[in-house]
Structure formats: structure tokens, C-alpha cells
Design an enzyme around this catalytic site. Structure first.
Site, short mmCIF file in Angstrom:
data_model
loop_
_atom_site.label_atom_id
_atom_site.label_comp_id
_atom_site.label_asym_id
_atom_site.label_seq_id
_atom_site.Cartn_x
_atom_site.Cartn_y
_atom_site.Cartn_z
CB ILE A 10 -0.91 0.02 1.25
CG1 ILE A 10 -1.72 -1.26 1.35
CG2 ILE A 10 -1.81 1.26 1.23
CD1 ILE A 10 -2.46 -1.44 2.69
CG ASP A 63 9.42 11.25 -2.54
OD1 ASP A 63 8.50 11.07 -3.37
OD2 ASP A 63 9.84 12.37 -2.22
CG ASN A 90 -3.86 5.67 -1.08
OD1 ASN A 90 -4.96 6.18 -1.25
ND2 ASN A 90 -3.05 6.02 -0.07
NE ARG A 124 9.20 -1.22 -16.95
CZ ARG A 124 9.84 -2.37 -16.82
NH1 ARG A 124 9.52 -3.19 -15.84
NH2 ARG A 124 10.78 -2.72 -17.68
CE1 TYR A 156 -5.54 15.03 -6.79
CE2 TYR A 156 -7.83 15.57 -7.29
CZ TYR A 156 -6.89 14.74 -6.69
OH TYR A 156 -7.31 13.62 -5.98
CE LYS A 160 -5.78 11.28 -7.78
NZ LYS A 160 -5.19 10.05 -7.25
CB VAL A 189 -12.30 10.73 1.06
CG1 VAL A 189 -12.22 9.69 2.17
CG2 VAL A 189 -12.65 10.10 -0.27
P1 NDP Z 1 -3.92 12.05 2.71
O1 NDP Z 1 -3.21 13.35 2.57
O2 NDP Z 1 -4.65 11.79 3.99
O3 NDP Z 1 -2.92 10.85 2.43
C1 NDP Z 1 -2.03 10.89 1.34
C2 NDP Z 1 -1.01 9.78 1.48
O4 NDP Z 1 -0.14 9.82 0.33
C3 NDP Z 1 -0.15 9.94 2.71
O5 NDP Z 1 0.03 8.68 3.30
C4 NDP Z 1 1.16 10.45 2.17
O6 NDP Z 1 2.25 9.97 2.96
C5 NDP Z 1 1.20 9.78 0.78
N1 NDP Z 1 2.10 10.46 -0.13
C6 NDP Z 1 1.98 11.71 -0.65
N2 NDP Z 1 3.05 12.00 -1.40
C7 NDP Z 1 3.86 10.90 -1.37
C8 NDP Z 1 5.10 10.58 -1.94
N3 NDP Z 1 5.77 11.46 -2.72
N4 NDP Z 1 5.67 9.37 -1.69
C9 NDP Z 1 5.02 8.48 -0.91
N5 NDP Z 1 3.81 8.73 -0.34
C10 NDP Z 1 3.26 9.92 -0.56
O7 NDP Z 1 -4.94 11.99 1.48
P2 NDP Z 1 -5.96 10.86 0.97
O8 NDP Z 1 -5.91 9.67 1.82
O9 NDP Z 1 -7.25 11.54 0.75
O10 NDP Z 1 -5.33 10.56 -0.46
C11 NDP Z 1 -5.04 9.26 -0.93
C12 NDP Z 1 -5.39 9.18 -2.40
O11 NDP Z 1 -6.78 9.38 -2.56
C13 NDP Z 1 -4.71 10.23 -3.28
O12 NDP Z 1 -4.28 9.60 -4.46
C14 NDP Z 1 -5.83 11.23 -3.57
O13 NDP Z 1 -5.63 11.90 -4.78
C15 NDP Z 1 -7.02 10.28 -3.63
N6 NDP Z 1 -8.33 10.88 -3.46
C16 NDP Z 1 -8.64 11.60 -2.33
C17 NDP Z 1 -9.90 12.15 -2.19
C18 NDP Z 1 -10.29 12.99 -1.03
O14 NDP Z 1 -11.31 13.72 -1.11
N7 NDP Z 1 -9.58 12.91 0.10
C19 NDP Z 1 -10.94 11.92 -3.21
C20 NDP Z 1 -10.51 11.17 -4.35
C21 NDP Z 1 -9.26 10.66 -4.44
P3 NDP Z 1 3.57 10.77 3.37
O15 NDP Z 1 3.21 12.23 3.41
O16 NDP Z 1 3.93 10.20 4.71
O17 NDP Z 1 4.55 10.43 2.31
C1 8X3 Z 2 -10.26 14.60 -4.56
C2 8X3 Z 2 -11.69 14.96 -4.78
O1 8X3 Z 2 -13.23 16.78 -5.64
O2 8X3 Z 2 -11.32 17.49 -4.31
O3 8X3 Z 2 -9.80 13.77 -5.58
O4 8X3 Z 2 -11.02 16.70 -6.55
S1 8X3 Z 2 -11.80 16.55 -5.36
#
Ligand code: NDP
Ligand code: 8X3
Length: 259
Positions: A10, A63, A90, A124, A156, A160, A189
């Protein structure tokens, strides 16, 4: 497919949806590789999963933007953690809500490098093993922003849309193998997402979630679990998962959280 003793990687497991996936997959008996940049968060999550579910986790401080580190980390996984059954791509973020004409190239780089290129680097590195074993599942976390564009969402949303295109492309490229791929595309979310988008402005971030009950990270994790547990002949190619009161990115019904 049962997840007991299966191995799931994950990315972005330190918060939000990724952390919820770790909880749900641990509950189902999976073994986990938890990846993110914030090791302290991963360490406490792994301790909680071991205490609550007896889960064995391997932590990767990673990262996803760093292609060489990703290849080295996945290429160097220890015995027992090499054969990944489920990859949950994710890790991702948004930065800013500027109109394109005012956009910041640093924000753009961060979103494209994480959401698109990071997903590619990890995929990959993991996919050749899945193809060689003729088994595995890649679940990408897309977004409603990969279906609809909103003002200020420009880059953004583009990332996506790209995730959705890459899922469709991978599906085609995997034909003839038993490796599956899916995208789970949520609406709003409640996570740290908006705090990250607004560069740490918690007050502005909190306002995003006050008009109607948003999805919770566990809702998305359960959808991902559904994808990963279908019988071998079934692929859930795409799930668009929305809060009841959000009909589209721009169309929501304002409702008190207790209504
Ligand atoms: P959070 O900010 O709560 O979590 C994001 C996670 O991504 C963290 O664990 C962060 O870990 C990790 N992350 C960010 N950049 C990096 C990096 N360069 N390398 C490794 N890990 C990274 O956001 P969400 O849980 O909401 O986001 C998760 C996914 O869901 C994203 O892809 C987001 O676009 C998508 N999403 C979110 C929505 C929302 O409304 N929240 C709706 C639709 C999609 P760390 O900083 O420790 O590296
Ligand atoms: C995150 C949902 O609506 O902020 O992917 O773009 S939105």
C-alpha cells in the site's frame, strides 16, 4: 479470492485512505508492505495492526517520486515480502486551487510527479513479478476528478484523468495474463487531503467538509477490498464512489452532518 496470508503493498499508508486500507486488509488476514515518506506514522500503524490483528508488516520509507529509490526498494524486498499479490497505488495529493493562468509550477511538478509518475514507477517495479507469477492485482486510487473537471482543479484533475487512462491501458496490456487491475475513484473523502492541498491551512481545509457528510477513508478501503476479493474471472474495472449528498464535483446538497 481470500486475502488470508496474501501480501499487499500500500503506497501512502501513513494517512487517510491508505491507512484505512491497511486496517481493512489487516482485518482480512493479509500481510502488508506499508510505504510512505513519514516513517514514524508507519511505525505506529504497524504496531497497532500487530496488536489488533497479529499482522506482519514491512515498512518502506519511500518517496514514490524517486524512481531509482522505488526500483531499489522493491527490487530489494526481503524473503517472504517479495511476491506482492495486491498493489494499492494510493499515494497522491493535490496542491492549490489556482486558476491555470496563476498556477505555481512547483505545485504542478509535485502533483504530476506523485500522482502520475510515482504510480508508474511503483507499477513498473511490481508488475514484472506479478506477470511472471501470472497472478496479482493492481488497484489504483483515482478520483471523481478523473471524470469531471472543476475550476482550479486543472492539473490535479489532469493527473486523475491520467490515472484512469493508465488503468484502462494496463487492463489491455495485461490481457492474456491472470493479473487484474482496477481503479477506485472516490468523491470527497475526509482525510488530510485538503490540508495538504492548502499547504497546511487547517481552517480552510476544515471548511471543505462542513456542508454534507463526506466519505470516510474506510468507505473507500471497503470498495478496494471488494475489488481485490472477486473470483479470478471477475474484474471490477472501475468504481465511482460518491457521498450521498455529492452528485458531481460541483453539485452537492448542503446538509448538517447530523441530519
Ligand atoms: P492524505 O493526505 O490523507 O494521504 C495521502 C497519502 O499519500 C499519505 O500517506 C502520504 O504519505 C502519501 N504520499 C503523498 N506523497 C507521497 C510521496 N511522494 N511518496 C510516498 N507517499 C506519498 O490523502 P488521501 O488519503 O485523501 O489521499 C489518498 C489518495 O486518494 C490520493 O491519491 C488522492 O488523490 C485520492 N483521493 C482523495 C480524495 C479525497 O477527497 N480525500 C478523493 C478522491 C481521491 P507521506 O506524506 O507520509 O509520504
Ligand atoms: C479529490 C476529490 O473533488 O477534491 O480527488 O477533486 S476533489
Amino acid at each position: 479470492m481470500m486475502l488470508k496470508d496474501r501480501l499487499a503493498l500500500i503506497t501512502g499508508a501513513s494517512a487517510g485512505i491508505g491507512e484505512a486500507c491497511a486496517e481493512v486488509f489487516a482485518r482480512e488476514g493479509a500481510r502488508l508492505i506499508l510505504a510512505a515518506r513519514r516513517r514514524d506514522r508507519l511505525t505506529s500503524l504497524a504496531a497497532r495492526l500487530e496488536r489488533d490483528h497479529g499482522t506482519a508488516s514491512l515498512l518502506l520509507e519511500l518517496d514514490v517520486r524517486d524512481r531509482e529509490s522505488v526500483a531499489a526498494a522493491i527490487g530489494g524486498l526481503p524473503d517472504g515480502f517479495g511476491d506482492i499479490d495486491v498493489l494499492i497505488n494510493n499515494a497522491g495529493l493535490s496542491r492549490g486551487l489556482d486558476r491555470l493562468q496563476d498556477g505555481d509550477h512547483v505545485d504542478w511538478d509535485e502533483m504530476i510527479d506523485t500522482n502520475v509518475k510515482g504510480l508508474l514507477w511503483v507499477s513498473r517495479a511490481v508488475l514484472p513479478g506479478m506477470v511472471a507469477r501470472d497472478r496479482g492485482h493492481v488497484v489504483n486510487v483515482g478520483s471523481v476528478a478523473g471524470h469531471q473537471v472543476y475550476q482550479g482543479g486543472n492539473v490535479y484533475c489532469a493527473t486523475k484523468f491520467a490515472v484512469r487512462a493508465l488503468t484502462q491501458g494496463l487492463r489491455l496490456d495485461l490481457l492474456g495474463t491472470r493479473v487484474r487491475c482496477s481503479t477506485v475513484d472516490p468523491g470527497m473523502v475526509q482525510t488530510e487531503f485538503s490540508e495538504v492541498r492548502f499547504h497546511g491551512d487547517r481552517e480552510r481545509a476544515a471548511k471543505v467538509y462542513q456542508n454534507f457528510p463526506p466519505l470516510q477513508p474506510a468507505d473507500v478501503a471497503e470498495a478496494i477490498l471488494f475489488c481485490a476479493t472477486r473470483p479470478p474471472h471477475v474484474v471490477v474495472q472501475e468504481i465511482l464512489l460518491m457521498p450521498q449528498d455529492q452528485g458531481a464535483v460541483y453539485a452537492s446538497h448542503p446538509r448538517g452532518l447530523d441530519d
